[in-house]
Design a protein around this motif. Sequence first.
Motif: not given
Length: 300
Positions: A33-35, A155-156, A173-174, A283-284
């Motif tokens: 979420s922060v990304a 992420f979205m 992003l989703f 993913i990270t």
Amino acid sequence: MSVTQINTAKVSVVQDFKEITKMRLALSVVFSSVAGYLLGVETISWSTLLLLAIGGYFMVGASNAFNQIIERDLDKLMDRTKNRPIPSGRMSVNTAFIIATLFTIAGITVLYIINPQTAMFGAISIFIYVSLYTPLKTKTPLSVFVGAIPGAIPFMLGWVAATDDFGIEPGTLFMVQFFWQFPHFWAIGWFLYDDYKKGGFFMLPTGKKDQGTATQVIIYTVWTVVTSLIPVFGVTGKLYLTPVSGVIILVLGLILLKSAIRLYKVRDTKTAKQLMLMSVLYITLLQVIYVADKFIRVWI
């Protein structure tokens, strides 16, 4: 009761709280979420970032607490879950329900303070995870597709929190995180196959650790890598990735694909675990590269 016993009891309560809300998983969701927020924002608001982190944690914690309430009888049957707070008898269903309810209310409220759209997507995530994904896990392998929706929202969600807008950028992003979940969760479903079977969970696409499942792992790994590279081509609005970052992600993607192909060839537990770990690393690093790429361009 001695001081040692009191301290042990306190540690146990804290551990149970961390387990019922799946703190490690929640923190990975907060990271996503922060990304997403950093990608979407023009000027960072630290208060919004804090609210997003807190709201994201509440959202995941609520989903997991409800999930463990619903699956408490099945959790008793599996080695990896039989010592969770509810099946082990350390926490009552009522206590877990209170935690889940308070986390739901708190999560949606905190996200609503950011903006209503963020709260809406948070609520949708909890609803799909608890009301659709959880009951479907014992019915059909399609549950993984349903579960990939709330799993792809964080992420979205960050972008929506930053912009109060849903468009092609958060949609991209989703999709990145949506496709990524299939090789990730099927790898987990592979090496935990026997344990899942005890609980009656159907996680693999063919229901077996076979060539068909391994083939689908490869297909969705390819989709993950392809989707991750779309921002390089300048077709995703404000979400853009430089060719240099694109090459780095492509290399990471090829390493991930190599792990998926190895699973197809070897088809054993060790290879499935390696694929799972590689998917987490992918993913990270992808999220770190996306964010770093944006801020390096701004600084230059």
